[in-house]
Design an enzyme around this catalytic site. Structure first.
Site, PDB file in Angstrom:
ATOM      1  N   ASP A   1     -17.995  -6.899 -45.559  1.00 10.17           N
ATOM      2  CA  ASP A   1     -18.487  -8.275 -45.657  1.00 10.17           C
ATOM      3  C   ASP A   1     -19.216  -8.647 -44.363  1.00 10.17           C
ATOM      4  OD1 ASP A   1     -18.015 -10.924 -47.458  1.00 10.17           O
ATOM      5  OD2 ASP A   1     -18.073 -11.439 -45.332  1.00 10.17           O
TER       6      ASP A   1
ATOM      7  N   GLU B   1     -21.432 -10.868 -41.679  1.00  9.56           N
ATOM      8  CA  GLU B   1     -21.842 -12.209 -41.278  1.00  9.56           C
ATOM      9  C   GLU B   1     -23.174 -12.043 -40.559  1.00  9.56           C
ATOM     10  OE1 GLU B   1     -20.370 -14.816 -42.434  1.00  9.56           O
ATOM     11  OE2 GLU B   1     -18.744 -13.582 -43.251  1.00  9.56           O
TER      12      GLU B   1
END
Length: 266
Positions: free
Chosen positions: A79, A81
């Site tokens: 994931d 950012e």
């Protein structure tokens, strides 16, 4: 049984316990017991358990018995950012790069890769980005570039045995953005190649919708709510989001769901 003591049968049951179907063990014991002197099988169950535990079978066999086997040896939960603002800045750059290695038999986390990345086009994080992700300027200043981080990812993949052709692994993301848009887009901008292992993945939102029959509009928050799970950490922290993804996957697996690739081949 090769002799009156039944030693050959006991050795077979002990050394072959990992392969021996568990529901046959009581029947085997009943068959052997009349042939053995009293007390020979005393403690048989505990001996087998200790032998299995010594080879690391205890926890994994217990976990395997609770849900069907998956198609992959490992799931690589990812994931990103990235730099962001309102209105959105271009190009966006990855600033957090976390991966959790999830064992496909036990659905437990075995290893973690986690690095922050120095943005180069927009090196100064916006207040919006920091508020959203919790990543402050000091966490990215002086960190490796994306190229360097990708090299370290490859080293980690090799160290974890994930580059072995006989080991089946696949990335898992919450949506298609990470590996369909963000990584290939930034690599194209920087003139970097994209490793083949990043070109196929499982979109957890699609997997959840297949399993539960509803689309999670609010991503992880909806999936946790739908499965009665407590949200881990803060939203939009890359490493915390990975932990939530792993927890959701484990819960779906325990319900009998088999994860399949959702991305189309590049």
């Amino acid at each position: 049984v090769s002799d009156a003591s039944g030693c050959s049968m006991i050795a077979l049951l002990h050394t072959g316990a990992a392969k021996f179907p568990q529901h046959f063990l009581p029947r085997a014991r009943q068959a052997v017991c009349p042939l053995l002197p009293a007390g020979v099988l005393q403690g048989y169950g505990s001996v087998v358990s200790r032998k299995l535990a010594s080879h690391g079978f205890g926890a994994s066999m217990a976990a395997m018995s609770s849900f069907p086997p998956q198609r992959y040896h490992y799931f690589l939960v990812l994931d990103f950012e990235a730099t962001c603002d309102k209105p959105q800045i271009h190009p966006q750059e990855i600033i957090e790069f976390p991966i959790l290695k999830l064992n496909g038999r036990t659905m437990e986390i075995e290893s973690t890769f986690h690095m922050y990345v120095q943005p180069v086009v927009h090196p100064q994080l916006t207040p919006f980005c920091t508020e959203l992700t919790g990543i402050i300027q000091g966490m990215v200043d002086g960190q490796p570039s994306l190229q360097q981080v990708l090299e370290r990812v490859d080293e980690w993949m090799a160290k974890e045995g994930l580059l072995d052709p006989s080991v089946k692994s696949i990335f898992v993301t919450c949506g298609d953005w990470d590996l369909k848009v963000m990584l290939p887009g930034q690599c194209q901008y920087l003139g970097l190649p994209v490793a083949d292992y990043f070109k196929q993945w499982i979109n957890l939102k699609k997997a959840y919708s297949f399993a539960m029959g509803s689309w999670p509009k609010n991503g992880l928050l909806d999936m946790n709510k739908g499965l009665n799970l407590q949200h881990i950490g803060r939203p939009h922290s890359g490493i915390d989001d990975c932990k939530n993804i792993a927890n959701i996957m484990k819960t779906l697996a325990h319900r009998g769901f088999i994860f399949k690739q959702t991305s189309k081949p590049f």
